[in-house]
Design an enzyme around this catalytic site. Structure first.
Site, PDB file in Angstrom:
ATOM      1  CG  ASP A   1      -2.058   0.954   0.993  1.00 20.67           C
ATOM      2  OD1 ASP A   1      -2.271   1.397   0.076  1.00 20.67           O
ATOM      3  OD2 ASP A   1      -2.862   1.199   2.019  1.00 20.67           O
TER       4      ASP A   1
ATOM      5  CG  ASN B   1      -7.701  -2.252  -5.466  1.00 20.19           C
ATOM      6  OD1 ASN B   1      -6.845  -2.978  -5.005  1.00 20.19           O
ATOM      7  ND2 ASN B   1      -7.986  -1.309  -4.595  1.00 20.19           N
TER       8      ASN B   1
HETATM    9  C1  IPE Z   1      -5.719  -2.702  -0.158  1.00 22.20           C
HETATM   10  O1  IPE Z   1      -5.201  -1.377  -0.431  1.00 22.20           O
HETATM   11  C2  IPE Z   1      -5.455  -3.481  -1.357  1.00 22.20           C
HETATM   12  C3  IPE Z   1      -4.083  -3.614  -2.083  1.00 22.20           C
HETATM   13  C4  IPE Z   1      -3.152  -3.254  -1.426  1.00 22.20           C
HETATM   14  C5  IPE Z   1      -4.075  -4.455  -3.254  1.00 22.20           C
HETATM   15  P1  IPE Z   1      -6.170  -0.222  -0.852  1.00 22.20           P
HETATM   16  O2  IPE Z   1      -5.645   0.998  -0.887  1.00 22.20           O
HETATM   17  O3  IPE Z   1      -7.020  -0.671  -1.645  1.00 22.20           O
HETATM   18  O4  IPE Z   1      -7.316  -0.244   0.499  1.00 22.20           O
HETATM   19  P2  IPE Z   1      -8.137   0.823   1.373  1.00 22.20           P
HETATM   20  O5  IPE Z   1      -9.125   1.204   0.336  1.00 22.20           O
HETATM   21  O6  IPE Z   1      -7.134   1.901   1.705  1.00 22.20           O
HETATM   22  O7  IPE Z   1      -8.739   0.155   2.530  1.00 22.20           O
HETATM   23  C1  IPE Z   2      -1.491   0.129  -3.461  1.00 24.81           C
HETATM   24  O1  IPE Z   2      -1.443   1.399  -3.397  1.00 24.81           O
HETATM   25  C2  IPE Z   2      -1.804  -0.754  -4.697  1.00 24.81           C
HETATM   26  C3  IPE Z   2      -3.112  -0.871  -5.120  1.00 24.81           C
HETATM   27  C4  IPE Z   2      -4.126  -0.818  -4.124  1.00 24.81           C
HETATM   28  C5  IPE Z   2      -3.311  -1.497  -6.475  1.00 24.81           C
HETATM   29  P1  IPE Z   2      -2.490   2.348  -3.479  1.00 24.81           P
HETATM   30  O2  IPE Z   2      -3.077   2.604  -4.961  1.00 24.81           O
HETATM   31  O3  IPE Z   2      -3.426   1.898  -2.671  1.00 24.81           O
HETATM   32  O4  IPE Z   2      -1.825   3.806  -2.815  1.00 24.81           O
HETATM   33  P2  IPE Z   2      -2.544   4.908  -1.891  1.00 24.81           P
HETATM   34  O5  IPE Z   2      -3.182   3.990  -0.741  1.00 24.81           O
HETATM   35  O6  IPE Z   2      -3.600   5.568  -2.745  1.00 24.81           O
HETATM   36  O7  IPE Z   2      -1.374   5.676  -1.630  1.00 24.81           O
HETATM   37 MG    MG Z   3      -4.244   2.371  -0.694  1.00 29.99          MG
END
Ligand code: IPE
Ligand code: IPE
Ligand code: MG
Length: 248
Positions: free
Chosen positions: A23, A71
């Site tokens: 994340d 996602n």
């Molecule tokens: C969880 O991260 C899913 C992955 C890292 C693949 P998200 O960024 O999607 O989760 P939330 O929305 O902050 O809970």
């Molecule tokens: C995690 O990074 C990757 C996926 C969920 C695919 P994020 O895209 O959630 O990054 P933040 O949370 O917006 O920084």
């Molecule tokens: Mg995220």
């Protein structure tokens, strides 16, 4: 803090299975004034490094949460950038996995991916199936509730066919009906970027997992972050609901 090789040489309990919620890619890009897609690209590079660092340390299973069932709610632009990155990195990962004797498996529902991407993923899994080193488990279009739902459908179908009695459903039969059948539960779960939640990852499997929430954004995760996490894990006292022996 120790280097990767010192940590491996120290021979202390390296977690057998590490799970990581990758994340912070979006925030990493935002901090630099870059498009989110470039954060995801940097995240893929961090993943390539971390896979090999974990293999070198003697981790047996590494599960990475790369795309959740939720996602798909992101903008079409971001989802399609992610799909393009997967299509670029999966064949690369195949080569690197072959070179490092890494077996790759996937959890999640791949039926929602474009057929070409699903085929690449199947090839990656098939071609690395006989490798004997670390197992890398890619959680792609994975959601723990969806996984449990699909397991319930499988078990119900077995009952309907007369292959299983309802009272024969045990914790073990449920575990075997999950996508993670055959994979031990994670010992250590790391979520980067400081967020402290599971976001629908491994709800069943993480019943006794140790959790760590380093502040580092995923693209900045390094071998040093990994060894610091393992050192923090080694200080944890895992009781699994039991008690320490008297006098110890
Ligand atoms: C969880 O991260 C899913 C992955 C890292 C693949 P998200 O960024 O999607 O989760 P939330 O929305 O902050 O809970
Ligand atoms: C995690 O990074 C990757 C996926 C969920 C695919 P994020 O895209 O959630 O990054 P933040 O949370 O917006 O920084
Ligand atoms: Mg995220």
């Amino acid at each position: 803090m120790h280097t990767i090789d010192e940590a491996a040489a120290a021979g202390r309990k390296i977690p057998r299975h590490i799970a990581i919620i990758l994340d912070g890619n979006g925030r990493w890009a935002k901090k630099r004034g870059l498009p989110r897609a470039l954060g995801h690209k940097a995240g893929c590079e961090a993943l390539e490094r971390t896979v090999e660092d974990c293999a070198r340390l003697g981790v047996e299973f590494l599960t990475v949460y790369a795309f959740s069932t939720e996602n798909w709610k992101r903008s079409q632009e971001e989802v399609s950038a992610l799909m393009q990155l997967f299509a670029f990195y999966i064949p690369r990962l195949r080569k690197r996995a072959m070179a490092n004797d890494i077996r790759v498996t996937a959890i999640g529902d791949e039926s929602r991916f474009a057929p070409e991407l699903a085929r690449m993923l199947d090839e990656l899994v098939r071609d690395t199936a006989e490798n004997k080193g670390m197992t890398l488990v890619m959680a792609l279009n994975y959601g723990a509730r969806d996984e449990l739902r699909r397991a319930a459908v499988r078990l119900a179908a077995q009952v309907q066919r007369g292959e299983l009695l309802p009272e024969e459903i045990t914790e073990e039969t449920i575990a075997q009906a999950l996508d993670t059948a055959g994979i031990p539960d994670p010992d250590l779960l790391i979520r980067t970027s400081g967020e402290q939640r599971l976001s629908n990852f491994l709800l069943w499997q993480s019943a006794y997992t140790e959790f760590l929430f380093p502040e580092v954004l995923w693209p900045d995760f390094t071998a040093e972050t990994l060894t610091a996490c393992i050192e923090a894990y080694q200080k944890r006292d895992r009781r699994f609901g039991g008690r320490k022996e008297a006098g110890s």
